[in-house]
Design a protein around this motif. Structure first.
Motif, PDB file in Angstrom:
ATOM      1  N   VAL A 210       0.837  -1.206   0.000  1.00  0.00           N
ATOM      2  CA  VAL A 210       0.000   0.000   0.000  1.00  0.00           C
ATOM      3  C   VAL A 210       0.870   1.252   0.000  1.00  0.00           C
ATOM      4  N   ALA A 211       1.924   1.242   0.810  1.00  0.00           N
ATOM      5  CA  ALA A 211       2.808   2.411   0.907  1.00  0.00           C
ATOM      6  C   ALA A 211       3.470   2.713  -0.435  1.00  0.00           C
ATOM      7  N   ARG A 212       3.859   1.676  -1.156  1.00  0.00           N
ATOM      8  CA  ARG A 212       4.459   1.877  -2.480  1.00  0.00           C
ATOM      9  C   ARG A 212       3.428   2.432  -3.455  1.00  0.00           C
ATOM     10  N   LYS A 213       2.222   1.912  -3.390  1.00  0.00           N
ATOM     11  CA  LYS A 213       1.154   2.381  -4.276  1.00  0.00           C
ATOM     12  C   LYS A 213       0.860   3.861  -4.042  1.00  0.00           C
ATOM     13  N   LEU A 214       0.984   4.293  -2.786  1.00  0.00           N
ATOM     14  CA  LEU A 214       0.712   5.689  -2.429  1.00  0.00           C
ATOM     15  C   LEU A 214       1.935   6.586  -2.599  1.00  0.00           C
ATOM     16  N   GLY A 215       3.067   6.012  -2.990  1.00  0.00           N
ATOM     17  CA  GLY A 215       4.265   6.804  -3.209  1.00  0.00           C
ATOM     18  C   GLY A 215       5.023   7.167  -1.950  1.00  0.00           C
ATOM     19  N   GLN A 221      13.951  -2.683  -2.240  1.00  0.00           N
ATOM     20  CA  GLN A 221      13.807  -3.812  -1.341  1.00  0.00           C
ATOM     21  C   GLN A 221      13.068  -3.385  -0.066  1.00  0.00           C
ATOM     22  N   THR A 222      12.723  -4.382   0.748  1.00  0.00           N
ATOM     23  CA  THR A 222      12.067  -4.100   2.026  1.00  0.00           C
ATOM     24  C   THR A 222      13.014  -4.501   3.149  1.00  0.00           C
ATOM     25  N   ASP A 223      13.588  -3.494   3.814  1.00  0.00           N
ATOM     26  CA  ASP A 223      14.538  -3.738   4.892  1.00  0.00           C
ATOM     27  C   ASP A 223      14.413  -2.605   5.916  1.00  0.00           C
ATOM     28  N   TRP A 224      15.384  -2.511   6.826  1.00  0.00           N
ATOM     29  CA  TRP A 224      15.300  -1.487   7.865  1.00  0.00           C
ATOM     30  C   TRP A 224      15.237  -0.078   7.272  1.00  0.00           C
ATOM     31  N   GLN A 225      16.021   0.186   6.246  1.00  0.00           N
ATOM     32  CA  GLN A 225      16.011   1.512   5.627  1.00  0.00           C
ATOM     33  C   GLN A 225      14.650   1.825   5.000  1.00  0.00           C
TER      34      GLN A 225
END
Length: 260
Positions: A210-215, A221-225
Motif C-alpha cells: 500500500v505504501a508503495r502504491k501511495l508513493g 527492497q524491504t529492509d530497515w532503511q
C-alpha cells in the motif's frame, strides 16, 4: 506524482476507521487484551508479536494455546514455574518456532523479571538523543536478549535486528502496542520512556504494498532503511504519532486489498 494532501486525507480517514475496539477481536493484539496486569500484557504481547506470521486466526489460536500452557498467568508462571511445569511447553510449536525457542524465551523472561518491573527497561539500553534511537535500541535489545550462554543459535532468527538489515516488523508492532497512547482502546500505551514519535512503522507485506502504491516508499527492497523511509514520510503527516497510520496502511492492504 501522488498528491500529498490526498494521501494524508485517505490515511486519516482509514486510521479513524480501523483504530477502533472492534479491530481487536481478529488481530493478534487480542491476546494481551485478555490481561490487565502490566507484566502479563508485556509477556503475552511479546509472544503474540513474535508469533505473528501466517493467518491471523491461526496466530491467535496458537497464542491462546501457549497462554493456556502457562495457566493464563504468564508472569506468575515465568517467575515460579518448576521443571515439571516446563514439560508441557515442549509440546508447543508454531511454524519454525518450537520448544527450544519457547523454553529459551521463558528463561530470558525469568532472568529479566527477577530484576526488573517492566520489559520496557530492556528497550532503553540503546536510548540516546540520536535520531536513530529505535535502531540502536533494537540492536541493543537483540544483544541483551541473547547474552546468556544458554541462548540457542537457532532462536536468534526469531528476534529481528537492524544489524541484519531486517525491517523488524514484529518488534516494531510490539512497540507500537506498548507505546502508542490514545483513547481508542486498541494500543495499550503503558510505556512512557519511549515516545510515539520515536517509533518505526511495522512494515509487512500489506503495508509495504500500500505504501508503495501511495508513493510513500521509493526504495526497491524491504529492509530497515525501507521502514525508516516509510516512517519519515508518515512523520510529515503527524510528527508526534507517525505510526498511527499503520492502522490505515494495514487496513487498506488486508481488509480492502488496496494496491493488488
Amino acid at each position: 506524482m501522488i498528491d500529498f494532501d490526498q494521501v494524508k486525507s485517505l490515511l486519516d480517514e482509514k486510521y479513524d476507521l480501523y483504530n477502533r475496539p472492534d479491530f481487536i477481536e481478529n488481530d493478534p493484539i487480542c491476546i494481551p487484551h485478555f490481561f490487565s496486569k502490566k507484566q502479563d500484557i508485556e509477556v503475552s504481547a511479546f509472544f503474540a508479536s513474535i508469533l505473528a506470521w501466517g493467518q491471523r486466526k491461526t496466530i491467535i489460536n496458537k497464542c491462546e494455546e501457549l497462554m493456556a500452557m502457562m495457566g493464563n498467568s504468564p508472569h506468575e508462571f515465568i517467575l515460579n514455574h518448576s521443571d515439571q511445569d516446563l514439560k508441557v511447553l515442549m509440546q508447543f510449536k508454531h511454524r519454525t518456532f518450537n520448544d527450544i525457542d519457547t523454553l529459551y524465551f521463558i528463561h530470558f523472561f525469568k532472568e529479566f523479571y527477577q530484576k526488573h518491573e517492566s520489559l520496557e527497561d530492556a528497550f532503553l539500553l540503546g536510548k540516546s538523543s540520536e535520531t536513530d534511537f529505535m535502531k540502536q535500541s533494537l540492536i541493543a535489545f537483540h544483544h541483551f536478549f541473547f547474552a546468556s550462554e544458554l541462548a540457542p543459535q537457532r532462536t536468534r532468527k526469531h528476534i529481528a535486528t537492524p544489524e541484519r538489515k531486517s525491517a523488524c516488523k514484529r518488534i516494531n508492532m510490539f512497540l507500537r502496542w506498548m507505546v502508542r497512547q490514545d483513547d481508542r482502546g486498541v494500543d495499550f500505551g503503558i510505556w512512557h520512556n519511549i515516545k510515539p514519535a520515536d517509533l518505526i512503522c511495522p512494515c509487512d507485506l500489506h503495508v509495504d504494498r500500500v505504501a508503495r502504491k501511495l508513493g510513500l516508499i521509493q526504495r526497491k527492497q524491504t529492509d530497515w532503511q525501507t521502514a525508516e523511509e516509510l516512517t519519515q514520510a508518515l512523520r510529515k503527516m503527524d510528527a508526534n504519532d507517525p505510526v498511527k497510520y499503520d492502522f490505515a496502511l494495514f487496513g487498506l492492504g488486508i481488509m480492502e486489498g488496496y494496491g493488488k
